[in-house]
Design an enzyme around this catalytic site. Structure first.
Site, PDB file in Angstrom:
ATOM      1  N   CYS A  49       0.817  -1.227   0.000  1.00  0.00           N
ATOM      2  CA  CYS A  49       0.000   0.000   0.000  1.00  0.00           C
ATOM      3  C   CYS A  49       0.845   1.268   0.000  1.00  0.00           C
ATOM      4  O   CYS A  49       0.651   2.150  -0.841  1.00  0.00           O
ATOM      5  CB  CYS A  49      -0.995  -0.008   1.148  1.00  0.00           C
ATOM      6  SG  CYS A  49      -0.296   0.104   2.813  1.00  0.00           S
ATOM      7  N   HIS A  99      -3.108   1.254   6.789  1.00  0.00           N
ATOM      8  CA  HIS A  99      -3.234   1.163   5.324  1.00  0.00           C
ATOM      9  C   HIS A  99      -3.313   2.568   4.742  1.00  0.00           C
ATOM     10  O   HIS A  99      -3.751   3.502   5.417  1.00  0.00           O
ATOM     11  CB  HIS A  99      -4.501   0.372   4.985  1.00  0.00           C
ATOM     12  CG  HIS A  99      -4.663   0.041   3.530  1.00  0.00           C
ATOM     13  ND1 HIS A  99      -3.756  -0.716   2.835  1.00  0.00           N
ATOM     14  CD2 HIS A  99      -5.622   0.381   2.642  1.00  0.00           C
ATOM     15  CE1 HIS A  99      -4.170  -0.849   1.578  1.00  0.00           C
ATOM     16  NE2 HIS A  99      -5.293  -0.179   1.434  1.00  0.00           N
ATOM     17  N   HIS A 111      -5.722   1.777  -4.396  1.00  0.00           N
ATOM     18  CA  HIS A 111      -4.813   1.212  -3.400  1.00  0.00           C
ATOM     19  C   HIS A 111      -4.345  -0.176  -3.810  1.00  0.00           C
ATOM     20  O   HIS A 111      -4.861  -0.770  -4.752  1.00  0.00           O
ATOM     21  CB  HIS A 111      -5.486   1.183  -2.021  1.00  0.00           C
ATOM     22  CG  HIS A 111      -6.621   0.209  -1.912  1.00  0.00           C
ATOM     23  ND1 HIS A 111      -6.741  -0.672  -0.880  1.00  0.00           N
ATOM     24  CD2 HIS A 111      -7.695  -0.019  -2.705  1.00  0.00           C
ATOM     25  CE1 HIS A 111      -7.825  -1.404  -1.027  1.00  0.00           C
ATOM     26  NE2 HIS A 111      -8.424  -1.015  -2.133  1.00  0.00           N
TER      27      HIS A 111
END
Length: 134
Positions: A49, A99, A111
Protein backbone atom coordinates in the site's frame (compact mmCIF):
# COMPACT_ATOMS: atom_id res chain seq x y z
CA UNK A 1 2.85 36.80 -11.85
CA UNK A 2 2.00 34.06 -14.35
CA UNK A 3 -0.93 32.99 -12.17
CA UNK A 4 -2.25 36.54 -12.07
CA UNK A 5 -2.05 36.81 -15.86
CA UNK A 6 -3.70 33.43 -16.35
CA UNK A 7 -6.48 34.40 -13.96
CA UNK A 8 -7.00 37.74 -15.67
CA UNK A 9 -7.12 36.17 -19.12
CA UNK A 10 -9.41 33.12 -19.06
CA UNK A 11 -8.30 30.34 -21.35
CA UNK A 12 -4.63 31.34 -21.31
CA UNK A 13 -3.53 28.98 -18.55
CA UNK A 14 -2.12 25.67 -19.65
CA UNK A 15 -4.56 22.99 -18.44
CA UNK A 16 -1.66 20.77 -17.33
CA UNK A 17 -0.52 23.46 -14.88
CA UNK A 18 -3.90 23.37 -13.16
CA UNK A 19 -3.48 19.72 -12.16
CA UNK A 20 -2.16 19.30 -8.62
CA UNK A 21 0.71 16.93 -7.77
CA UNK A 22 -1.85 14.76 -5.96
CA UNK A 23 -4.02 14.50 -9.07
CA UNK A 24 -0.96 13.56 -11.13
CA UNK A 25 -0.03 10.93 -8.54
CA UNK A 26 -3.60 9.64 -8.67
CA UNK A 27 -3.29 9.12 -12.43
CA UNK A 28 0.00 7.27 -11.97
CA UNK A 29 -1.52 5.00 -9.31
CA UNK A 30 -4.47 4.30 -11.62
CA UNK A 31 -2.06 3.38 -14.42
CA UNK A 32 -0.80 0.56 -12.16
CA UNK A 33 -4.23 -1.11 -12.07
CA UNK A 34 -3.77 -4.87 -11.86
CA UNK A 35 -0.20 -4.76 -10.51
CA UNK A 36 0.04 -7.47 -7.83
CA UNK A 37 0.44 -6.80 -4.13
CA UNK A 38 3.80 -7.71 -2.66
CA UNK A 39 4.75 -6.79 0.90
CA UNK A 40 7.62 -4.28 0.90
CA UNK A 41 7.43 -3.60 -2.85
CA UNK A 42 7.46 -0.05 -4.23
CA UNK A 43 7.14 -0.68 -7.96
CA UNK A 44 7.26 -0.43 -10.76
CA UNK A 45 5.51 -3.81 -11.21
CA UNK A 46 4.52 -4.85 -7.66
CA UNK A 47 3.38 -2.76 -4.70
CA UNK A 48 2.33 -2.81 -1.10
CA UNK A 49 0.00 0.00 0.00
CA UNK A 50 2.59 2.59 0.99
CA UNK A 51 4.84 1.48 -1.86
CA UNK A 52 2.13 2.49 -4.35
CA UNK A 53 1.70 5.95 -2.81
CA UNK A 54 5.47 6.40 -2.53
CA UNK A 55 5.94 5.41 -6.19
CA UNK A 56 3.12 7.60 -7.52
CA UNK A 57 4.23 10.72 -5.66
CA UNK A 58 7.91 10.14 -6.45
CA UNK A 59 7.00 10.20 -10.15
CA UNK A 60 5.63 13.73 -9.68
CA UNK A 61 8.63 14.96 -7.70
CA UNK A 62 7.31 14.53 -4.14
CA UNK A 63 9.36 12.58 -1.64
CA UNK A 64 7.23 10.60 0.81
CA UNK A 65 8.42 8.45 3.71
CA UNK A 66 8.22 4.68 3.22
CA UNK A 67 5.48 3.57 5.63
CA UNK A 68 1.81 4.53 5.82
CA UNK A 69 2.20 5.86 9.38
CA UNK A 70 5.22 7.96 8.46
CA UNK A 71 3.40 9.29 5.39
CA UNK A 72 0.52 10.36 7.62
CA UNK A 73 2.84 12.02 10.12
CA UNK A 74 4.55 14.06 7.38
CA UNK A 75 1.39 15.01 5.46
CA UNK A 76 -0.73 18.11 5.90
CA UNK A 77 -3.84 16.73 7.64
CA UNK A 78 -7.09 17.55 5.87
CA UNK A 79 -10.62 17.25 7.28
CA UNK A 80 -12.93 14.90 5.38
CA UNK A 81 -15.10 17.80 4.22
CA UNK A 82 -12.06 19.37 2.52
CA UNK A 83 -10.67 16.19 0.92
CA UNK A 84 -10.02 16.21 -2.80
CA UNK A 85 -8.85 13.82 -5.47
CA UNK A 86 -5.16 13.10 -5.02
CA UNK A 87 -5.18 13.32 -1.22
CA UNK A 88 -3.90 10.33 0.70
CA UNK A 89 -6.44 8.22 2.59
CA UNK A 90 -5.11 6.74 5.81
CA UNK A 91 -7.02 3.84 7.33
CA UNK A 92 -6.74 3.61 11.09
CA UNK A 93 -7.75 1.60 14.11
CA UNK A 94 -7.60 3.93 17.08
CA UNK A 95 -4.34 5.83 16.62
CA UNK A 96 -2.68 3.09 14.55
CA UNK A 97 -2.43 3.66 10.79
CA UNK A 98 -2.60 0.31 9.00
CA UNK A 99 -3.23 1.16 5.32
CA UNK A 100 -2.98 4.00 2.80
CA UNK A 101 -4.35 4.76 -0.65
CA UNK A 102 -5.00 7.76 -2.91
CA UNK A 103 -8.43 9.38 -2.85
CA UNK A 104 -10.10 9.28 -6.26
CA UNK A 105 -13.22 11.30 -5.44
CA UNK A 106 -16.80 10.07 -5.02
CA UNK A 107 -15.80 8.06 -1.91
CA UNK A 108 -13.38 5.86 -3.89
CA UNK A 109 -9.71 5.03 -3.36
CA UNK A 110 -6.89 3.61 -5.49
CA UNK A 111 -4.81 1.21 -3.40
CA UNK A 112 -2.85 -2.01 -3.24
CA UNK A 113 -4.98 -3.93 -0.75
CA UNK A 114 -3.34 -7.17 0.44
CA UNK A 115 -1.64 -10.42 -0.62
CA UNK A 116 -3.53 -12.15 -3.40
CA UNK A 117 -5.02 -8.89 -4.65
CA UNK A 118 -3.83 -6.23 -7.06
CA UNK A 119 -3.90 -2.45 -7.38
CA UNK A 120 -7.52 -1.43 -7.77
CA UNK A 121 -10.13 1.27 -7.41
CA UNK A 122 -12.62 0.57 -4.61
CA UNK A 123 -15.36 2.34 -2.73
CA UNK A 124 -14.29 3.35 0.78
CA UNK A 125 -15.48 0.57 3.06
CA UNK A 126 -15.09 2.36 6.38
CA UNK A 127 -15.37 5.81 7.91
CA UNK A 128 -12.27 5.16 10.00
CA UNK A 129 -10.04 7.18 7.71
CA UNK A 130 -7.98 10.32 7.89
CA UNK A 131 -6.80 12.41 4.95
CA UNK A 132 -3.45 13.94 4.21
CA UNK A 133 -2.06 16.14 1.45
CA UNK A 134 1.41 16.63 -0.02
Amino acid sequence: MVLAIATALPGTADAAQAITPGEKALRIAASKRGAPYQWGAAGPYRFDCSGLTLYAFKKVGKKLPRTAAAQYNRSWHVPAKARRAGDLVFFHSGNRIYHVGIYAGRKRVWHSPKPGRSVRLEKLWTNRVWYGRY
